[in-house]
Design a protein around this motif. Structure first.
Motif, mmCIF file in Angstrom:
data_model
loop_
_atom_site.group_PDB
_atom_site.id
_atom_site.type_symbol
_atom_site.label_atom_id
_atom_site.label_comp_id
_atom_site.label_asym_id
_atom_site.label_seq_id
_atom_site.Cartn_x
_atom_site.Cartn_y
_atom_site.Cartn_z
ATOM 1 N N VAL B 37 0.870 -1.178 0.000
ATOM 2 C CA VAL B 37 0.000 0.000 0.000
ATOM 3 C C VAL B 37 0.906 1.227 0.000
ATOM 4 O O VAL B 37 1.802 1.337 0.847
ATOM 5 C CB VAL B 37 -0.898 0.023 1.256
ATOM 6 C CG1 VAL B 37 -1.742 1.302 1.282
ATOM 7 C CG2 VAL B 37 -1.785 -1.209 1.298
ATOM 8 N N THR B 38 0.682 2.115 -0.973
ATOM 9 C CA THR B 38 1.511 3.322 -1.054
ATOM 10 C C THR B 38 0.709 4.533 -0.604
ATOM 11 O O THR B 38 -0.425 4.738 -1.057
ATOM 12 C CB THR B 38 2.005 3.548 -2.496
ATOM 13 O OG1 THR B 38 2.756 2.405 -2.897
ATOM 14 C CG2 THR B 38 2.893 4.786 -2.590
ATOM 15 N N PRO B 59 4.242 9.960 12.409
ATOM 16 C CA PRO B 59 3.194 8.931 12.479
ATOM 17 C C PRO B 59 2.548 8.700 11.106
ATOM 18 O O PRO B 59 2.358 9.648 10.342
ATOM 19 C CB PRO B 59 2.185 9.552 13.451
ATOM 20 C CG PRO B 59 2.362 11.024 13.275
ATOM 21 C CD PRO B 59 3.782 11.267 12.870
ATOM 22 N N ILE B 60 2.239 7.451 10.813
ATOM 23 C CA ILE B 60 1.442 7.144 9.605
ATOM 24 C C ILE B 60 0.420 6.081 9.980
ATOM 25 O O ILE B 60 0.622 5.299 10.916
ATOM 26 C CB ILE B 60 2.308 6.643 8.420
ATOM 27 C CG1 ILE B 60 3.096 5.379 8.801
ATOM 28 C CG2 ILE B 60 3.241 7.717 7.920
ATOM 29 C CD1 ILE B 60 3.759 4.717 7.602
ATOM 30 N N ARG B 86 9.157 1.347 2.520
ATOM 31 C CA ARG B 86 10.098 2.023 1.624
ATOM 32 C C ARG B 86 9.733 3.503 1.596
ATOM 33 O O ARG B 86 8.593 3.855 1.240
ATOM 34 C CB ARG B 86 9.967 1.395 0.238
ATOM 35 C CG ARG B 86 11.026 1.779 -0.768
ATOM 36 C CD ARG B 86 10.850 0.921 -2.023
ATOM 37 N NE ARG B 86 11.236 -0.452 -1.788
ATOM 38 C CZ ARG B 86 12.426 -0.972 -2.106
ATOM 39 N NH1 ARG B 86 13.354 -0.204 -2.654
ATOM 40 N NH2 ARG B 86 12.690 -2.240 -1.869
ATOM 41 N N VAL B 87 10.669 4.346 1.971
ATOM 42 C CA VAL B 87 10.435 5.796 2.004
ATOM 43 C C VAL B 87 11.194 6.420 0.832
ATOM 44 O O VAL B 87 12.425 6.399 0.795
ATOM 45 C CB VAL B 87 10.926 6.388 3.345
ATOM 46 C CG1 VAL B 87 10.670 7.897 3.381
ATOM 47 C CG2 VAL B 87 10.228 5.710 4.525
ATOM 48 N N ASP B 167 6.874 9.388 -0.640
ATOM 49 C CA ASP B 167 5.888 8.314 -0.770
ATOM 50 C C ASP B 167 6.322 7.195 0.163
ATOM 51 O O ASP B 167 7.500 6.805 0.163
ATOM 52 C CB ASP B 167 5.841 7.789 -2.205
ATOM 53 C CG ASP B 167 5.241 8.808 -3.167
ATOM 54 O OD1 ASP B 167 4.670 9.812 -2.682
ATOM 55 O OD2 ASP B 167 5.356 8.609 -4.384
ATOM 56 N N VAL B 168 5.386 6.713 0.944
ATOM 57 C CA VAL B 168 5.693 5.632 1.889
ATOM 58 C C VAL B 168 4.958 4.377 1.424
ATOM 59 O O VAL B 168 3.728 4.334 1.385
ATOM 60 C CB VAL B 168 5.272 6.018 3.325
ATOM 61 C CG1 VAL B 168 5.526 4.857 4.274
ATOM 62 C CG2 VAL B 168 6.040 7.245 3.782
#
Lengths: 218, 182
Positions: B37-38, B59-60, B86-87, B167-168
């Protein structure tokens, strides 16, 4: 259809009430078969090749069940109490193959049985069928390529003469496993803004199964 | 007599098989080998300048249950393992070479956090264009809150001193097992 069912029931009832002695009439001058401790004549490959077994060896099985669908199988009986079969199945969506073995330890007109089978349903497109039932496009995408493997263990009853014609009714547990293809396309169709990347899931399970069939030895 | 013995054995087997028919042995399970999930343009704050910089936490929230149709967290036996996060920078042109280490903590329903992923920069390697924080297979399912993973990315070392966005991408695998008779 009603006449067919009536004919089947009459046939089964007639067979069940008939003398359960083997169809083949033994030669009065021949020596009695040796007792092997199991109450059944031993398997003799020589007599099988020459067609001298006291029960018919080869037959046909026609059945309908879940998860197999409708099946037509060739049946072989190496021993009186064991029936092995292999054949083709059709589950409304596509064809499959199946092999099974049925144990019938009691030679009664109404006899309990134990059956095990394995099978594979070849990949088929069920999306058209799903759409006709009003399934959403995103979900019907999941059904574009359906295939699965399965195995089952069932218990049941055989009604009729094992040597001629019998009705079998059985139920039990089935295990299945198969991929869910086009999963990513289905997710994006349902949610166009989704950022999900996903490999096709695998669905498996253990579910009830049941079948009814006719066994015929010509 | 012999038939009696056979009958007894057979009926014992039948009883055993019948007993298992109505119990929890009936189930359907969905296995998800890998999904990602991006979340786009997550904002990372500027870190204070200096030598001893305190860790920077971001936080995410990852809405797994909303995003993954076959993943159920209620009325199901569910396992969820986050493999990596992945950042990848999208704006702010950050220098990621100052991030010496990073961890991802999952905050559970009780508010307690569990470390699930970690990253340590190889000092000899060239400056990274992205940071991949990898995991060791902790089951996240008990830590989900309303189907969401509440995560916290904590960077240590000398994180970028200007604000940036990235983008995480969270990649995981898991399975959900639902009783057939539910």
């Amino acid at each position: 259809m009603r006449n067919f069912i009536a004919a089947v029931l009459v046939g089964v009832a007639t067979a069940a009430s008939a003398d359960p002695a083997p169809l083949a009439i033994p030669d009065a001058t021949a020596a009695p078969p040796p007792e092997n401790g199991s109450g059944s004549p031993p398997f003799d490959s020589t007599s099988l090749r020459s067609g001298r077994t006291e029960f018919p060896v080869f037959g046909l099985l026609l059945d309908g069940s879940f998860p197999d669908g409708v099946g037509l199988s060739a049946v072989a009986r190496p021993w009186r109490a064991l029936r092995a079969d292999a054949g083709l199945t059709y589950n409304v969506l596509g064809f499959g193959v199946r092999a099974g073995a049925t144990l019938l330890p009691l030679p009664w007109p109404v006899a309990p049985l134990l059956r095990a089978e394995i099978g594979h349903a070849f990949e088929s497109d069920a999306s058209g069928l799903a759409s006709s039932f009003g399934v959403r496009t995103s979900e019907s995408l999941l059904l574009k390529a359906v295939s699965y493997d399965y195995a089952s263990l069932q218990v049941g009853l055989q009604l009729g003469r094992a040597d001629r014609f019998a009705l079998v009714v059985q139920g039990g547990l089935a295990w299945f496993r198969g991929p869910v293809k086009n999963f990513q396309a289905a997710v994006h169709a349902a949610n166009p803004g989704s950022t999900l990347e996903v490999t096709d899931p695998i669905v498996s399970g253990s579910v009830p199964c049941a079948s009814i069939g006719l066994v015929f030895f010509p | 007599m012999r038939h009696d013995m056979r009958a007894r054995t057979l009926f014992s087997l039948l009883s055993l098989a019948a007993t298992s028919c109505g119990g929890p042995v009936l189930f359907v399970e969905a296995e998800l080998p890998r999904f990602c999930v991006t979340q786009a343009a997550i904002e990372f704050p500027a870190a204070p300048g200096g030598v001893d910089v305190p860790p920077v936490a971001v936080p995410i929230q990852v809405p797994f249950e909303d995003q993954i149709p076959l993943l159920r967290t209620s009325g199901a036996e569910t396992e969820l393992h986050i493999d990596e996060i992945r950042v990848t920078p999208r704006s702010g042109n950050p220098d990621l070479s100052g991030i010496a280490s990073a961890v991802v903590n999952a905050v559970g329903p009780s508010g307690a956090s569990v470390r699930i992923l970690s990253y340590a920069r190889d000092a000899a390697a060239p400056p990274p264009a992205e940071i991949v924080i990898a995991g060791d297979g902790v089951d996240m399912a008990p830590l989900l809150v309303a189907g969401q993973a509440r995560l916290q990315i904590v960077a240590s070392g000398r994180p970028p001193t200007t604000a940036w966005s990235a983008d995480v991408k969270t990649c995981a695998h898991g399975r959900s097992k639902v009783p057939y008779l539910q």
